[in-house]
Design an enzyme around this catalytic site. Structure first.
Site, PDB file in Angstrom:
ATOM      1  CG  ASN A  14      -1.711   1.257   1.391  1.00 19.75           C
ATOM      2  OD1 ASN A  14      -1.828   2.043   0.446  1.00 19.75           O
ATOM      3  ND2 ASN A  14      -2.287   1.462   2.572  1.00 19.75           N
ATOM      4  CE  LYS A  16       0.170   3.392   4.749  1.00 15.09           C
ATOM      5  NZ  LYS A  16       0.033   3.534   6.185  1.00 15.09           N
ATOM      6  CG  HIS A  99      -5.822   1.498   5.029  1.00 20.30           C
ATOM      7  ND1 HIS A  99      -5.379   2.522   5.835  1.00 20.30           N
ATOM      8  CD2 HIS A  99      -4.782   0.630   4.912  1.00 20.30           C
ATOM      9  CE1 HIS A  99      -4.107   2.283   6.177  1.00 20.30           C
ATOM     10  NE2 HIS A  99      -3.737   1.142   5.630  1.00 20.30           N
ATOM     11  CD  GLU A 101      -3.046   5.363   6.611  1.00 26.98           C
ATOM     12  OE1 GLU A 101      -3.052   5.469   5.385  1.00 26.98           O
ATOM     13  OE2 GLU A 101      -2.119   4.821   7.248  1.00 26.98           O
ATOM     14  CD  GLU A 171      -3.520  -2.969   7.292  1.00 19.57           C
ATOM     15  OE1 GLU A 171      -2.371  -3.067   6.878  1.00 19.57           O
ATOM     16  OE2 GLU A 171      -4.272  -2.023   6.996  1.00 19.57           O
ATOM     17  N   GLY A 177       2.204   1.976  10.684  1.00 17.13           N
ATOM     18  CA  GLY A 177       3.082   3.132  10.528  1.00 17.13           C
ATOM     19  C   GLY A 177       3.769   3.551  11.816  1.00 17.13           C
ATOM     20  CB  SER A 217       5.254  -1.969  11.826  1.00 12.95           C
ATOM     21  OG  SER A 217       4.756  -0.665  12.079  1.00 12.95           O
TER      22      SER A 217
HETATM   23  C1  PEP Z   1      -0.746  -0.105   5.955  1.00  7.63           C
HETATM   24  O1  PEP Z   1      -0.776   1.033   5.521  1.00  7.63           O
HETATM   25  O2  PEP Z   1      -1.669  -0.865   5.649  1.00  7.63           O
HETATM   26  C2  PEP Z   1       0.357  -0.523   6.802  1.00  7.63           C
HETATM   27  C3  PEP Z   1       0.284  -1.698   7.359  1.00  7.63           C
HETATM   28  O3  PEP Z   1       1.408   0.368   6.964  1.00  7.63           O
HETATM   29  P1  PEP Z   1       2.850   0.037   7.657  1.00  7.63           P
HETATM   30  O4  PEP Z   1       3.349  -1.246   7.073  1.00  7.63           O
HETATM   31  O5  PEP Z   1       3.696   1.208   7.337  1.00  7.63           O
HETATM   32  O6  PEP Z   1       2.583  -0.112   9.136  1.00  7.63           O
END
Ligand code: PEP
Length: 262
Positions: A14, A16, A99, A101, A171, A177, A217
């Site tokens: 992703n 973003k 997601h 966000e 997630e 992040g 992460s």
């Molecule tokens: C994500 O945006 O779905 C995500 C898991 O980000 P990150 O790997 O940076 O934590």
């Protein structure tokens, strides 16, 4: 990881709101080349929508390309939004729905996420339904209550065949992040509960075929132990999907956790 051959590892990046057009084109080319060395792993990238067509052209079917978001309506006065048919027209085959966000920064309700999942599937995109609890919800012991509610709402318009055809991404919001990852045991516990929810909803055989990704992460250093868990079938990767080197490290971890069995 399960021996069920239907659950090939699915690693998704992703991006973003990152990359330029040039860097997006070169990143997808590098990712597609790396993916060619790992035929047992399925790969998707989710570029910014502005670059989707160009990224899909460079990917040229070597890996899948998806949309980070969509609108549930087919057309109309929704300034700045994209209908499913538009995303399909420019080469998307998957779509992220809900997601964290989108839920927490843009205020998408669980019900709207369900509308988007249904619209994506009806229009020919495979929805990746993202679910996960905040830190406060985890500390209050509400993780599964929250995740189950998101699953119920996210699948509210789908019949059993529809639920069986989506991808789910667990997630935890506190791990996205932040550099903070759920431990393999913490992640597996929630993935097993999601599989349990699927079993109740669509039966054991169909539930065993649904891929459940972990996100939060994920990086080359922690991917292998996460992907070794019985109900973790892949990863949704943010930060570490922005370089070919880091992302291909995760592809290698997925490939070595699960050699092709068919
Ligand atoms: C994500 O945006 O779905 C995500 C898991 O980000 P990150 O790997 O940076 O934590």
């Amino acid at each position: 990881m399960s021996e069920d051959t239907a659950r090939r590892p699915l690693i998704a990046g992703n991006w973003k709101m990152n990359t330029s057009l040039d860097s997006a084109r070169s990143l997808v080319d590098g990712v597609a080349s790396a993916a060619a060395s790992h035929a047992a792993v399925d790969v998707i990238v989710f570029p910014p929508t502005a670059f989707l067509q160009s990224v899909a052209t460079v990917a040229a079917g070597r890996i899948a390309v998806g949309a980070q978001n969509l609108h549930d309506q087919p057309k109309g006065a929704f300034t700045g939004e994209h209908a499913v048919s538009m995303l399909v027209d420019v080469g998307a085959t998957y779509a992220l729905c809900g997601h964290s966000e989108r839920r927490h920064v843009f205020g998408e309700s669980a019900e709207w996420v369900g509308d988007k999942v249904a619209a994506a599937q009806a229009g020919g995109l495979t929805p990746v339904l993202c679910v996960g609890e905040t830190l406060a919800q985890r500390e209050d012991g509400d993780t599964m209550k929250v995740v189950r509610a998101q699953l119920e709402a996210g699948c509210r318009h789908l019949d059993a065949d529809g639920v069986g055809a989506i991808v789910i991404a667990y997630e935890p919001v506190w791990a996205i992040g932040t550099g903070r990852t759920a431990s393999p045991a913490q992640a597996q516990q929630v993935h097993a509960a999601i599989r349990g929810w699927l079993t109740d909803r669509i039966g054991a055989a169909a539930a065993q075929r649904v891929r459940i990704q972990y996100g939060g992460s994920v990086k080359p250093a922690n991917a292998a132990e996460l992907l070794a868990q019985a109900d973790i079938d892949g990863a949704l990767v943010g930060g570490a999907s922005l370089t070919v080197e880091a992302f291909s490290g995760i592809l290698s971890a997925a490939a070595s956790e699960r050699a092709p069995s068919a």
